[in-house]
Design a protein around this motif. Structure first.
Motif, PDB file in Angstrom:
ATOM      1  N   TYR A 153      32.968 -19.832  -1.147  1.00  0.00           N
ATOM      2  CA  TYR A 153      32.929 -18.376  -1.002  1.00  0.00           C
ATOM      3  C   TYR A 153      32.741 -17.972   0.465  1.00  0.00           C
ATOM      4  CZ  TYR A 153      32.710 -17.539  -6.058  1.00  0.00           C
ATOM      5  OH  TYR A 153      32.984 -17.470  -7.391  1.00  0.00           O
ATOM      6  N   ARG A 154      31.947 -18.748   1.202  1.00  0.00           N
ATOM      7  CA  ARG A 154      31.790 -18.425   2.627  1.00  0.00           C
ATOM      8  C   ARG A 154      33.133 -18.562   3.346  1.00  0.00           C
ATOM      9  NH1 ARG A 154      29.759 -15.127   4.558  1.00  0.00           N
ATOM     10  NH2 ARG A 154      29.493 -15.937   6.653  1.00  0.00           N
ATOM     11  N   ARG A 194      39.440 -14.118   4.837  1.00  0.00           N
ATOM     12  CA  ARG A 194      39.910 -12.784   4.474  1.00  0.00           C
ATOM     13  C   ARG A 194      39.599 -11.786   5.581  1.00  0.00           C
ATOM     14  NH1 ARG A 194      42.040 -15.428   1.355  1.00  0.00           N
ATOM     15  NH2 ARG A 194      41.922 -15.437  -0.908  1.00  0.00           N
ATOM     16  N   ARG A 195      38.406 -11.895   6.163  1.00  0.00           N
ATOM     17  CA  ARG A 195      38.065 -10.987   7.252  1.00  0.00           C
ATOM     18  C   ARG A 195      38.932 -11.253   8.468  1.00  0.00           C
ATOM     19  NH1 ARG A 195      32.755  -9.590   7.888  1.00  0.00           N
ATOM     20  NH2 ARG A 195      31.508  -9.750   6.023  1.00  0.00           N
ATOM     21  N   ASP A 219      31.304 -23.269  10.619  1.00  0.00           N
ATOM     22  CA  ASP A 219      30.439 -22.117  10.320  1.00  0.00           C
ATOM     23  C   ASP A 219      30.186 -21.998   8.818  1.00  0.00           C
ATOM     24  OD1 ASP A 219      30.280 -21.492  12.964  1.00  0.00           O
ATOM     25  OD2 ASP A 219      31.690 -19.817  12.893  1.00  0.00           O
ATOM     26  N   ARG A 238      42.192  -9.751   8.246  1.00  0.00           N
ATOM     27  CA  ARG A 238      42.253  -8.320   8.422  1.00  0.00           C
ATOM     28  C   ARG A 238      42.014  -7.920   9.875  1.00  0.00           C
ATOM     29  NH1 ARG A 238      38.693  -3.994   5.167  1.00  0.00           N
ATOM     30  NH2 ARG A 238      37.116  -4.823   6.546  1.00  0.00           N
ATOM     31  N   GLY A 266      43.069 -21.611  -0.745  1.00  0.00           N
ATOM     32  CA  GLY A 266      42.416 -20.311  -0.599  1.00  0.00           C
ATOM     33  C   GLY A 266      43.383 -19.177  -0.296  1.00  0.00           C
ATOM     34  N   LEU A 267      44.569 -19.210  -0.888  1.00  0.00           N
ATOM     35  CA  LEU A 267      45.561 -18.178  -0.595  1.00  0.00           C
ATOM     36  C   LEU A 267      45.390 -16.975  -1.520  1.00  0.00           C
ATOM     37  CD1 LEU A 267      48.771 -20.354  -0.093  1.00  0.00           C
ATOM     38  CD2 LEU A 267      47.117 -19.575   1.606  1.00  0.00           C
ATOM     39  N   SER A 268      45.505 -15.792  -0.945  1.00  0.00           N
ATOM     40  CA  SER A 268      45.439 -14.570  -1.740  1.00  0.00           C
ATOM     41  C   SER A 268      46.794 -14.317  -2.395  1.00  0.00           C
ATOM     42  CB  SER A 268      45.060 -13.385  -0.861  1.00  0.00           C
ATOM     43  OG  SER A 268      46.121 -13.104   0.024  1.00  0.00           O
ATOM     44  N   LEU A 303      36.177 -18.475   2.064  1.00  0.00           N
ATOM     45  CA  LEU A 303      37.131 -17.457   1.616  1.00  0.00           C
ATOM     46  C   LEU A 303      36.850 -16.125   2.293  1.00  0.00           C
ATOM     47  CD1 LEU A 303      37.427 -18.136  -2.232  1.00  0.00           C
ATOM     48  CD2 LEU A 303      39.270 -18.256  -0.548  1.00  0.00           C
ATOM     49  N   ASP A 304      35.573 -15.766   2.357  1.00  0.00           N
ATOM     50  CA  ASP A 304      35.216 -14.498   2.973  1.00  0.00           C
ATOM     51  C   ASP A 304      35.614 -14.492   4.453  1.00  0.00           C
ATOM     52  OD1 ASP A 304      33.940 -11.884   2.703  1.00  0.00           O
ATOM     53  OD2 ASP A 304      32.502 -12.695   4.139  1.00  0.00           O
TER      54      ASP A 304
END
Lengths: 186, 233
Positions: free
Chosen positions: A89-90, A96-97, A56, A100, A152-154, A92-93
């Protein structure tokens, strides 16, 4: 790296292909996909660790390339950097979503960075400076920066993975970035 | 680098955004700031350029063979309609200090482009100034804001927005170059018209606030939706 191949071959550069995409040239778009899809997909897969999400992210990145090719300005940055940024960025976003939405989402096994990761940087046009600056950091902090970017870890995920207080992770990352900034500044 | 004084959290925010360590809400806040703060946007661009070689550490992996067909499907629409999409893509993104390759606003712009194409079919009306507000990273329009000739903004929701009973949605305007958004009032669930007098290029934000709206004059809750006012002519 495709950018290197560009310089050696007489074929169109990535920037030229992107310019042709802006002029609705489907063949150029296909060629760009052929050159870059595996790299962007690899970046997205490493971050999402989910083949469906990675596909995706790669899909969205190429759709953006087609739609926004007219805005790419080769004077402001390298084509490969632009393409990679879109996919990253796609991805990562998306993670993250997902993190959550799916409460308590199971942390996957983190792939490691392989031996001698910094030498890989030399393949990029700007990689030499980054390698030199990263080598000024101590090994532990350098590892933190690399893991953060590549996997890509926060902040909170890094803290969990390395079993460190989140304040320590934030502080180490900040100090590392301040050091890098000083070293990389023109 | 080891003994230097700490210059405060702001000094590394752009770098942390590019590095990818910010949590979802923090990253969204950064993206909104990039819209209105050219110096900050330049810093993000610096880090994007400098750190991107790290992407080489992720080994290339061929995507599924069907992916190209999907991408072709997703990008074929404009051609079938016969119109070049660039005509409708707002140019203001470059001019107002937005990062030239920033990923997040694409979806909203694409939707806005579609709306503009639709509106352009009615010739004599003056060019509309409108913003499509989306959640960060989502292509779905949540609110459409149309600026009237007198500067009033009419907000319409595209569907029901569920808001907790003890909360309100509040509208904000972040004008180009401004550091902080100005409050435009609480939004009733059905949308509203506010006398705003805002200019093109202004970023409209919607935040979740306590009942009656923020009392501090600044957003206190998360910014849920955002979009930039563009003229489509």
């Amino acid at each position: 790296m495709p950018a290197e191949a560009d310089r050696l071959s007489s074929g169109p550069t990535d920037a030229e292909l992107i310019a042709r995409c802006a002029a609705q040239d489907r063949a150029a778009f296909r060629a760009l996909y052929g050159k870059w899809s595996a790299r962007l997909h690899g970046v997205a897969l490493r971050i999402t660790r989910d083949p469906g999400l990675a596909a995706d992210a790669t899909h969205d990145a190429f759709v953006q390339v087609w739609q926004q090719a007219g805005r790419f300005d080769p004077a402001k940055g390298e084509a490969g950097s632009w393409l990679t940024t879109l996919a990253r960025y796609r991805a990562l976003d998306m993670v993250r979503r997902r993190g959550r939405e799916v409460l308590g989402h199971e942390a996957h096994e983190e792939p490691d960075l392989g031996p001698d990761p910094l030498n890989l940087l030399m393949a990029a046009a700007d990689g030499g400076a980054l390698k030199r600056c990263l080598e000024l950091l101590n090994a532990e902090r350098r590892q933190l920066v690399l893991l953060a970017f590549v996997n890509g870890l926060s902040h909170s995920q890094l803290a969990e993975k390395l079993n460190l207080p989140i304040g320590t992770v934030k502080s180490w990352i900040r100090r590392s970035l301040l050091g890098l900034k000083e070293c990389l500044a023109p | 680098m080891s003994g230097a004084e700490d210059p405060g959290p702001d000094a590394t925010l752009a770098a942390e955004y590019v590095l990818g360590t910010l949590e979802l809400e923090e990253a969204r806040a950064v993206l909104l700031r990039v819209n209105g703060d050219p110096a900050f946007a330049a810093e993000v661009a610096f880090w994007e350029r400098r750190l991107m070689p790290l992407a080489l550490l992720a080994p290339p992996v061929a995507p599924p063979a069907v992916l190209w067909a999907r991408i072709e499907d997703s990008t074929a629409g404009a051609e079938r309609r016969g119109g070049p999409p660039e005509v409708a893509m707002p140019r203001a993104a470059n001019d107002s200090g937005l990062i030239w390759w920033r990923a997040g606003t694409f979806a909203g712009l694409a939707v806005a482009a579609g709306l503009a194409a639709f509106i352009a079919l009615r010739p004599p009306a003056p060019p509309p100034v409108l913003a499509v507000l989306t959640a960060y990273g989502s292509p779905a329009p949540v609110l459409v804001a149309v600026a009237g000739p007198n500067g009033a903004i009419t907000l319409r929701t595209t569907g029901a927005i569920s808001v907790p009973t003890d909360r309100d949605l509040e509208l904000w305007a972040l004008s180009a170059g401004a550091k902080a958004p100005a409050p435009l009032g609480v939004i009733p669930p059905a949308g509203k018209t506010v006398p705003a007098g805002v200019a093109e290029g202004t970023v409209l934000l919607v935040s979740l606030e306590p009942k009656g709206g923020s009392v501090t004059g600044k957003p206190t809750g998360p910014v849920l939706y955002a979009g930039t006012l563009h003229r489509f002519d």
